[in-house]
Motif scaffolding. Sequence first.
Motif, PDB file in Angstrom:
ATOM      1  N   LEU A  42       6.684  -1.915   1.491  1.00 35.66           N
ATOM      2  CA  LEU A  42       6.138  -2.763   0.430  1.00 35.66           C
ATOM      3  C   LEU A  42       5.956  -2.065  -0.911  1.00 35.66           C
ATOM      4  N   ALA A  43       6.182  -0.772  -0.967  1.00 43.41           N
ATOM      5  CA  ALA A  43       5.886  -0.004  -2.176  1.00 43.41           C
ATOM      6  C   ALA A  43       6.615  -0.525  -3.409  1.00 43.41           C
ATOM      7  N   GLU A  44       7.829  -1.024  -3.245  1.00 46.98           N
ATOM      8  CA  GLU A  44       8.624  -1.490  -4.380  1.00 46.98           C
ATOM      9  C   GLU A  44       8.731  -3.017  -4.417  1.00 46.98           C
ATOM     10  N   LEU A  45       7.774  -3.689  -3.786  1.00 49.21           N
ATOM     11  CA  LEU A  45       7.823  -5.144  -3.699  1.00 49.21           C
ATOM     12  C   LEU A  45       7.648  -5.811  -5.055  1.00 49.21           C
ATOM     13  N   GLY A  46       6.810  -5.250  -5.905  1.00 52.32           N
ATOM     14  CA  GLY A  46       6.493  -5.896  -7.173  1.00 52.32           C
ATOM     15  C   GLY A  46       5.308  -6.818  -7.031  1.00 52.32           C
ATOM     16  N   PRO A  47       5.002  -7.609  -8.064  1.00 52.02           N
ATOM     17  CA  PRO A  47       3.840  -8.508  -7.995  1.00 52.02           C
ATOM     18  C   PRO A  47       3.973  -9.503  -6.858  1.00 52.02           C
ATOM     19  N   ALA A  48       2.844  -9.798  -6.202  1.00 51.07           N
ATOM     20  CA  ALA A  48       2.881 -10.672  -5.032  1.00 51.07           C
ATOM     21  C   ALA A  48       1.591 -11.459  -4.905  1.00 51.07           C
ATOM     22  N   ILE A  49       1.696 -12.623  -4.308  1.00 47.86           N
ATOM     23  CA  ILE A  49       0.559 -13.483  -3.991  1.00 47.86           C
ATOM     24  C   ILE A  49       0.540 -13.708  -2.485  1.00 47.86           C
ATOM     25  N   SER A  50      -0.622 -13.545  -1.864  1.00 51.13           N
ATOM     26  CA  SER A  50      -0.769 -13.826  -0.444  1.00 51.13           C
ATOM     27  C   SER A  50      -1.229 -15.264  -0.234  1.00 51.13           C
ATOM     28  N   VAL A  51      -0.681 -15.899   0.775  1.00 48.71           N
ATOM     29  CA  VAL A  51      -1.082 -17.251   1.156  1.00 48.71           C
ATOM     30  C   VAL A  51      -1.578 -17.196   2.594  1.00 48.71           C
ATOM     31  N   PHE A  52      -2.860 -17.512   2.789  1.00 48.08           N
ATOM     32  CA  PHE A  52      -3.464 -17.536   4.115  1.00 48.08           C
ATOM     33  C   PHE A  52      -3.609 -18.991   4.571  1.00 48.08           C
ATOM     34  N   ASN A  78       9.126 -15.418 -10.144  1.00 44.82           N
ATOM     35  CA  ASN A  78       9.596 -14.072  -9.803  1.00 44.82           C
ATOM     36  C   ASN A  78       8.477 -13.223  -9.201  1.00 44.82           C
ATOM     37  N   VAL A  79       7.634 -13.876  -8.418  1.00 47.64           N
ATOM     38  CA  VAL A  79       6.528 -13.217  -7.723  1.00 47.64           C
ATOM     39  C   VAL A  79       6.758 -13.381  -6.220  1.00 47.64           C
ATOM     40  N   ALA A  80       6.523 -12.326  -5.472  1.00 49.20           N
ATOM     41  CA  ALA A  80       6.730 -12.382  -4.017  1.00 49.20           C
ATOM     42  C   ALA A  80       5.619 -13.181  -3.342  1.00 49.20           C
ATOM     43  N   VAL A  81       5.960 -13.792  -2.218  1.00 46.01           N
ATOM     44  CA  VAL A  81       4.997 -14.511  -1.383  1.00 46.01           C
ATOM     45  C   VAL A  81       4.773 -13.702  -0.116  1.00 46.01           C
ATOM     46  N   ILE A  82       3.508 -13.384   0.161  1.00 46.53           N
ATOM     47  CA  ILE A  82       3.155 -12.648   1.377  1.00 46.53           C
ATOM     48  C   ILE A  82       2.335 -13.559   2.284  1.00 46.53           C
ATOM     49  N   THR A  83       2.727 -13.642   3.540  1.00 48.80           N
ATOM     50  CA  THR A  83       1.937 -14.378   4.533  1.00 48.80           C
ATOM     51  C   THR A  83       1.801 -13.520   5.791  1.00 48.80           C
ATOM     52  N   LYS A 103      11.344 -13.645  -2.901  1.00 48.26           N
ATOM     53  CA  LYS A 103      10.931 -12.644  -1.924  1.00 48.26           C
ATOM     54  C   LYS A 103       9.912 -13.274  -0.987  1.00 48.26           C
ATOM     55  N   SER A 104      10.229 -13.310   0.291  1.00 53.89           N
ATOM     56  CA  SER A 104       9.403 -13.984   1.288  1.00 53.89           C
ATOM     57  C   SER A 104       9.003 -12.967   2.349  1.00 53.89           C
ATOM     58  N   VAL A 105       7.755 -12.523   2.290  1.00 58.83           N
ATOM     59  CA  VAL A 105       7.286 -11.414   3.121  1.00 58.83           C
ATOM     60  C   VAL A 105       6.409 -11.936   4.251  1.00 58.83           C
ATOM     61  N   GLY A 106       6.617 -11.419   5.445  1.00 55.62           N
ATOM     62  CA  GLY A 106       5.789 -11.771   6.591  1.00 55.62           C
ATOM     63  C   GLY A 106       5.209 -10.535   7.246  1.00 55.62           C
ATOM     64  N   VAL A 138      -4.326  -6.677   1.121  1.00 48.93           N
ATOM     65  CA  VAL A 138      -5.198  -6.366  -0.016  1.00 48.93           C
ATOM     66  C   VAL A 138      -4.490  -5.461  -1.023  1.00 48.93           C
ATOM     67  N   LYS A 139      -3.787  -4.458  -0.529  1.00 47.31           N
ATOM     68  CA  LYS A 139      -3.168  -3.472  -1.418  1.00 47.31           C
ATOM     69  C   LYS A 139      -2.065  -4.069  -2.283  1.00 47.31           C
ATOM     70  N   TYR A 140      -1.302  -5.008  -1.723  1.00 51.30           N
ATOM     71  CA  TYR A 140      -0.102  -5.470  -2.424  1.00 51.30           C
ATOM     72  C   TYR A 140      -0.218  -6.875  -3.001  1.00 51.30           C
ATOM     73  N   SER A 141      -1.399  -7.476  -2.963  1.00 54.43           N
ATOM     74  CA  SER A 141      -1.578  -8.826  -3.501  1.00 54.43           C
ATOM     75  C   SER A 141      -2.324  -8.784  -4.826  1.00 54.43           C
ATOM     76  N   SER A 142      -1.816  -9.551  -5.786  1.00 58.04           N
ATOM     77  CA  SER A 142      -2.487  -9.688  -7.077  1.00 58.04           C
ATOM     78  C   SER A 142      -3.286 -10.978  -7.157  1.00 58.04           C
ATOM     79  N   GLY A 143      -3.239 -11.767  -6.122  1.00 61.60           N
ATOM     80  CA  GLY A 143      -3.985 -13.011  -6.035  1.00 61.60           C
ATOM     81  C   GLY A 143      -3.821 -13.574  -4.636  1.00 61.60           C
TER      82      GLY A 143
END
Length: 226
Positions: A42-52, A78-83, A103-106, A138-143
């Motif tokens: 995830l280090a080079e993922l860029g900005p990301a938002i988590s959806v719970f 252009n923001v990644a989605v983390i779930t 970018k669709s991260v699981g 927590v580390k990789y989410s900006s919102g």
Amino acid sequence: MVPSDNTTANLLREEQSTDWLHMDPWRVLRIQAEFVDGFGALAELGPAISVFGSARSKESDPDYLSAMRMGEAIAKRNVAVITGGGPGIMEAANRGASSVGGKSVGLGIELPREQGINQWVNLGISFRYFFVRKTMFVKYSSGVIVCPGGFGTLDELFELLTLVQTHKVKSIPVVLFDTAYWRGLFDWLGATVQGRGFISSLDPELVAFTDDPDEAVRVAVSGIAQ
């Protein structure tokens, strides 16, 4: 002259028992490996938002459709989605992001009844330990957008709020989607928990409520520098 104990021989000796696999020192190495894998991926993922949200939401549910719309809107910025990488709300957000080439991260978790990483994830990692997985969120989410869910969703929400409240992490936008679902809980926090002096009057203000998927995205990405 032959030593009674030979370190190399001990290392190469055939081991009959596997009890050592379940000892705490070995678990520490497993934990370390999970952190290394997560940080590396995830280090080079860029900005990301988590959806719970709930893994039990059905494809026809309004919350599923809203989460899919949010995933799409986030990816279009252009923001990644983390779930959590599972079914339900997680699948919907990943599906929305994937449908527009985002970018669709699981970040999956090994559970007895878990169905594995959903098909809409294009960067997937599976974890054994919840606390390692939550560190990655927590580390990789900006919102964060929190849709209706059960114990797992509540756990992720309150862990994040505790870290923000205690200044262990910087404050980020936390959006609670579906006001009717969340309002009773926060009314109780304000009347009972705050009323007993267990939280401050500022703590309930750490979250924003909305019923509009587009507004949820706007608020969540507001912490990302444009």
